[in-house]
Design a protein around this motif. Sequence first.
Motif, PDB file in Angstrom:
ATOM      1  N   SER A  27     -15.073 -29.739  19.111  1.00 26.13           N
ATOM      2  CA  SER A  27     -15.092 -30.938  18.270  1.00 26.13           C
ATOM      3  C   SER A  27     -13.881 -31.825  18.521  1.00 26.13           C
ATOM      4  CB  SER A  27     -15.158 -30.552  16.792  1.00 26.13           C
ATOM      5  OG  SER A  27     -13.915 -30.046  16.329  1.00 26.13           O
ATOM      6  N   VAL A  28     -12.774 -31.237  18.965  1.00 23.84           N
ATOM      7  CA  VAL A  28     -11.571 -32.031  19.236  1.00 23.84           C
ATOM      8  C   VAL A  28     -11.306 -32.175  20.730  1.00 23.84           C
ATOM      9  CG1 VAL A  28     -10.445 -31.532  17.043  1.00 23.84           C
ATOM     10  CG2 VAL A  28     -10.123 -29.969  18.954  1.00 23.84           C
ATOM     11  N   ARG A  29     -12.235 -31.627  21.538  1.00 19.85           N
ATOM     12  CA  ARG A  29     -12.132 -31.718  23.001  1.00 19.85           C
ATOM     13  C   ARG A  29     -10.817 -31.133  23.534  1.00 19.85           C
ATOM     14  NH1 ARG A  29     -14.665 -36.305  21.198  1.00 19.85           N
ATOM     15  NH2 ARG A  29     -16.749 -36.714  22.056  1.00 19.85           N
ATOM     16  N   VAL A  30     -10.436 -30.000  22.952  1.00 23.11           N
ATOM     17  CA  VAL A  30      -9.262 -29.261  23.429  1.00 23.11           C
ATOM     18  C   VAL A  30      -9.724 -27.879  23.853  1.00 23.11           C
ATOM     19  CG1 VAL A  30      -7.026 -28.276  22.809  1.00 23.11           C
ATOM     20  CG2 VAL A  30      -7.683 -30.517  21.925  1.00 23.11           C
ATOM     21  N   PRO A  31      -9.533 -27.502  25.102  1.00 22.18           N
ATOM     22  CA  PRO A  31      -9.988 -26.185  25.564  1.00 22.18           C
ATOM     23  C   PRO A  31      -9.339 -25.050  24.777  1.00 22.18           C
ATOM     24  CG  PRO A  31      -9.356 -27.578  27.416  1.00 22.18           C
ATOM     25  CD  PRO A  31      -8.890 -28.279  26.176  1.00 22.18           C
ATOM     26  N   LEU A  32     -10.114 -24.015  24.530  1.00 22.09           N
ATOM     27  CA  LEU A  32      -9.611 -22.833  23.842  1.00 22.09           C
ATOM     28  C   LEU A  32      -9.124 -21.836  24.889  1.00 22.09           C
ATOM     29  CD1 LEU A  32      -9.386 -21.604  20.960  1.00 22.09           C
ATOM     30  CD2 LEU A  32     -11.579 -20.501  21.380  1.00 22.09           C
ATOM     31  N   ARG A  33      -7.807 -21.694  24.985  1.00 22.84           N
ATOM     32  CA  ARG A  33      -7.237 -20.850  26.030  1.00 22.84           C
ATOM     33  C   ARG A  33      -6.316 -19.802  25.452  1.00 22.84           C
ATOM     34  NH1 ARG A  33      -5.946 -26.000  28.953  1.00 22.84           N
ATOM     35  NH2 ARG A  33      -7.640 -26.397  30.422  1.00 22.84           N
ATOM     36  N   GLN A  34      -6.282 -18.644  26.105  1.00 23.51           N
ATOM     37  CA  GLN A  34      -5.317 -17.602  25.786  1.00 23.51           C
ATOM     38  C   GLN A  34      -4.303 -17.500  26.926  1.00 23.51           C
ATOM     39  OE1 GLN A  34      -6.556 -14.025  23.653  1.00 23.51           O
ATOM     40  NE2 GLN A  34      -8.670 -14.507  24.199  1.00 23.51           N
ATOM     41  N   GLY A  35      -3.242 -16.757  26.657  1.00 23.42           N
ATOM     42  CA  GLY A  35      -2.204 -16.601  27.667  1.00 23.42           C
ATOM     43  C   GLY A  35      -1.033 -17.506  27.371  1.00 23.42           C
ATOM     44  N   ALA A  36       0.087 -17.285  28.056  1.00 21.37           N
ATOM     45  CA  ALA A  36       1.302 -18.098  27.885  1.00 21.37           C
ATOM     46  C   ALA A  36       1.727 -18.155  26.429  1.00 21.37           C
ATOM     47  CB  ALA A  36       1.077 -19.502  28.435  1.00 21.37           C
ATOM     48  N   GLY A  37       1.809 -16.984  25.804  1.00 22.33           N
ATOM     49  CA  GLY A  37       2.289 -16.918  24.428  1.00 22.33           C
ATOM     50  C   GLY A  37       1.241 -17.149  23.372  1.00 22.33           C
ATOM     51  N   ILE A  38      -0.046 -17.172  23.750  1.00 22.27           N
ATOM     52  CA  ILE A  38      -1.127 -17.365  22.781  1.00 22.27           C
ATOM     53  C   ILE A  38      -2.175 -16.277  22.955  1.00 22.27           C
ATOM     54  CG2 ILE A  38      -2.956 -18.899  21.970  1.00 22.27           C
ATOM     55  CD1 ILE A  38      -1.330 -21.246  23.018  1.00 22.27           C
ATOM     56  N   ARG A  39      -2.426 -15.541  21.882  1.00 22.50           N
ATOM     57  CA  ARG A  39      -3.449 -14.488  21.900  1.00 22.50           C
ATOM     58  C   ARG A  39      -4.423 -14.732  20.762  1.00 22.50           C
ATOM     59  NH1 ARG A  39      -3.602  -8.926  19.798  1.00 22.50           N
ATOM     60  NH2 ARG A  39      -1.432  -9.071  19.119  1.00 22.50           N
ATOM     61  N   ILE A  40      -5.701 -14.527  21.018  1.00 26.36           N
ATOM     62  CA  ILE A  40      -6.729 -14.709  19.993  1.00 26.36           C
ATOM     63  C   ILE A  40      -7.291 -13.351  19.584  1.00 26.36           C
ATOM     64  CG2 ILE A  40      -8.985 -15.711  19.456  1.00 26.36           C
ATOM     65  CD1 ILE A  40      -8.352 -17.927  21.448  1.00 26.36           C
ATOM     66  N   VAL A  41      -7.338 -13.116  18.289  1.00 24.94           N
ATOM     67  CA  VAL A  41      -7.945 -11.903  17.738  1.00 24.94           C
ATOM     68  C   VAL A  41      -9.254 -12.293  17.063  1.00 24.94           C
ATOM     69  CG1 VAL A  41      -7.710 -10.042  16.050  1.00 24.94           C
ATOM     70  CG2 VAL A  41      -5.728 -10.760  17.403  1.00 24.94           C
ATOM     71  N   ASP A  42     -10.356 -11.784  17.590  1.00 23.20           N
ATOM     72  CA  ASP A  42     -11.684 -12.110  17.067  1.00 23.20           C
ATOM     73  C   ASP A  42     -12.025 -11.160  15.926  1.00 23.20           C
ATOM     74  OD1 ASP A  42     -14.259 -12.923  16.628  1.00 23.20           O
ATOM     75  OD2 ASP A  42     -15.044 -12.288  18.574  1.00 23.20           O
ATOM     76  N   ALA A  43     -12.219 -11.721  14.722  1.00 22.98           N
ATOM     77  CA  ALA A  43     -12.520 -10.890  13.545  1.00 22.98           C
ATOM     78  C   ALA A  43     -13.931 -10.324  13.585  1.00 22.98           C
ATOM     79  CB  ALA A  43     -12.323 -11.714  12.267  1.00 22.98           C
ATOM     80  N   GLY A  44     -14.838 -10.973  14.304  1.00 25.65           N
ATOM     81  CA  GLY A  44     -16.192 -10.463  14.442  1.00 25.65           C
ATOM     82  C   GLY A  44     -17.040 -10.575  13.194  1.00 25.65           C
ATOM     83  N   VAL A  45     -16.751 -11.522  12.330  1.00 27.01           N
ATOM     84  CA  VAL A  45     -17.517 -11.690  11.094  1.00 27.01           C
ATOM     85  C   VAL A  45     -18.641 -12.704  11.274  1.00 27.01           C
ATOM     86  CG1 VAL A  45     -17.425 -12.333   8.652  1.00 27.01           C
ATOM     87  CG2 VAL A  45     -15.505 -11.083   9.690  1.00 27.01           C
ATOM     88  N   MET A  46     -18.313 -13.870  11.806  1.00 22.57           N
ATOM     89  CA  MET A  46     -19.301 -14.947  11.943  1.00 22.57           C
ATOM     90  C   MET A  46     -19.791 -15.083  13.374  1.00 22.57           C
ATOM     91  SD  MET A  46     -17.800 -17.899   9.388  1.00 22.57           S
ATOM     92  CE  MET A  46     -19.375 -18.763   9.370  1.00 22.57           C
ATOM     93  N   LYS A  47     -21.086 -15.294  13.517  1.00 21.97           N
ATOM     94  CA  LYS A  47     -21.706 -15.525  14.823  1.00 21.97           C
ATOM     95  C   LYS A  47     -21.876 -17.028  15.035  1.00 21.97           C
ATOM     96  CE  LYS A  47     -22.132 -11.068  14.951  1.00 21.97           C
ATOM     97  NZ  LYS A  47     -21.121 -10.282  15.708  1.00 21.97           N
ATOM     98  N   ALA A  48     -22.241 -17.410  16.237  1.00 18.48           N
ATOM     99  CA  ALA A  48     -22.426 -18.833  16.544  1.00 18.48           C
ATOM    100  C   ALA A  48     -23.461 -19.473  15.626  1.00 18.48           C
ATOM    101  CB  ALA A  48     -22.832 -18.997  18.004  1.00 18.48           C
ATOM    102  N   ARG A  49     -24.493 -18.723  15.285  1.00 17.43           N
ATOM    103  CA  ARG A  49     -25.555 -19.282  14.435  1.00 17.43           C
ATOM    104  C   ARG A  49     -25.074 -19.510  12.995  1.00 17.43           C
ATOM    105  NH1 ARG A  49     -26.916 -13.855  15.218  1.00 17.43           N
ATOM    106  NH2 ARG A  49     -26.885 -12.581  13.303  1.00 17.43           N
ATOM    107  N   ASP A  50     -23.952 -18.887  12.631  1.00 17.75           N
ATOM    108  CA  ASP A  50     -23.441 -19.011  11.263  1.00 17.75           C
ATOM    109  C   ASP A  50     -22.546 -20.227  11.065  1.00 17.75           C
ATOM    110  OD1 ASP A  50     -24.625 -16.522  10.541  1.00 17.75           O
ATOM    111  OD2 ASP A  50     -22.913 -15.460  11.434  1.00 17.75           O
ATOM    112  N   VAL A  51     -22.134 -20.872  12.149  1.00 22.29           N
ATOM    113  CA  VAL A  51     -21.164 -21.966  12.053  1.00 22.29           C
ATOM    114  C   VAL A  51     -21.844 -23.213  11.501  1.00 22.29           C
ATOM    115  CG1 VAL A  51     -19.526 -23.415  13.292  1.00 22.29           C
ATOM    116  CG2 VAL A  51     -19.846 -21.023  13.982  1.00 22.29           C
ATOM    117  N   ARG A  52     -21.430 -23.619  10.321  1.00 29.63           N
ATOM    118  CA  ARG A  52     -21.941 -24.822   9.671  1.00 29.63           C
ATOM    119  C   ARG A  52     -20.746 -25.577   9.110  1.00 29.63           C
ATOM    120  NH1 ARG A  52     -25.622 -22.970  11.930  1.00 29.63           N
ATOM    121  NH2 ARG A  52     -27.765 -22.579  11.256  1.00 29.63           N
ATOM    122  N   PHE A  53     -20.263 -26.545   9.848  1.00 32.80           N
ATOM    123  CA  PHE A  53     -19.084 -27.285   9.412  1.00 32.80           C
ATOM    124  C   PHE A  53     -19.346 -28.027   8.103  1.00 32.80           C
ATOM    125  CE2 PHE A  53     -17.761 -27.267  14.008  1.00 32.80           C
ATOM    126  CZ  PHE A  53     -16.589 -26.542  13.793  1.00 32.80           C
ATOM    127  N   GLY A  54     -18.350 -27.996   7.229  1.00 32.14           N
ATOM    128  CA  GLY A  54     -18.413 -28.763   5.992  1.00 32.14           C
ATOM    129  C   GLY A  54     -19.247 -28.142   4.898  1.00 32.14           C
TER     130      GLY A  54
END
Length: 300
Positions: A27-54
């Motif tokens: 939505s903000v056109r910024v790539p989601l990247r890991q590495g270089a001091g950034i790590r992502i921890v996936d909670a595994g709660v919501m799936k792609a079909r669950d994403v409903r902004f707002g």
Amino acid sequence: MASPALRGLADFIIVGDLPVLSAASRSVRVPLRQGAGIRIVDAGVMKARDVRFGRQSKLSGRASLEYLDIALDMIEGGEADCIVNAPLSKEAVSLSRRGFAGHTEYIAARFGIKKFAMMLIGGPLRVALVTRHIPVKDVPAALSRANITDCIKISHGAMKGLFGIAEPRIGVASLNPHGGEGGRIGTEEIRVIGPAVRLARKTCPGVIGPVSSEALFYSAYRGRLDCIVAMYHDQGLTPLKMIARDESINVTLGLPFPRTSPGHGTAFDIAGKGIAGSGPMEESIKLAARMAARSGKPPC
């Protein structure tokens, strides 16, 4: 995380659901990247079909709390030194967790902290609250000499330890207009607030009050006070957000680690549109890193 102002400031761990983060990055056109001091921890709660902004939902509320729990686990395990959390909808969380009062109370309870305070920082103002998210009609009964004294002492300690102010100047607000006018339009200043200030002053020099909030905020805005202790939510936050709504930072005082958050809310009306400003989150991250460094820990 794409901001140059944050680069190299700390090692970052982003806790969330990867499908949600991926959708937000698009939505903000910024790539989601890991590495270089950034790590992502996936909670595994919501799936792609669950994403409903707002839209609020029981699932999104549960996910929000799960992210916080994972982050708190990392604090307890020594994997992280401080927490910066995004705004959370208490309404959504309450759909699955009854009695949820907010981040501040939840984190304090998790660590068994009985004496803590919520402070908002914006512009030249630092405001600590004696009572937080309760009905205005319940405020007088909720005030006690003990909780006012505790809030003053916690704020005084934070000014010295976390903000490096050697001799903090703290103003304590009255509850009633004009400080109650000697009891004519309220007695809380005489019975509760005044005695609490005198008690706190024994170990916290530089504390004044109770003083009408209109006078205190003018003095603080002019740089004559380092912190204000307000009796209730809107008394303290209305003046602060009038001058710094988009830059305010929420800090929990009294925890064994720094915790900050943007002072604004969730803004469901613009969610997913890619137009939200990142400034408050960036400032919250910077402050948490400074606080961690001052407390003797490396930036989180």
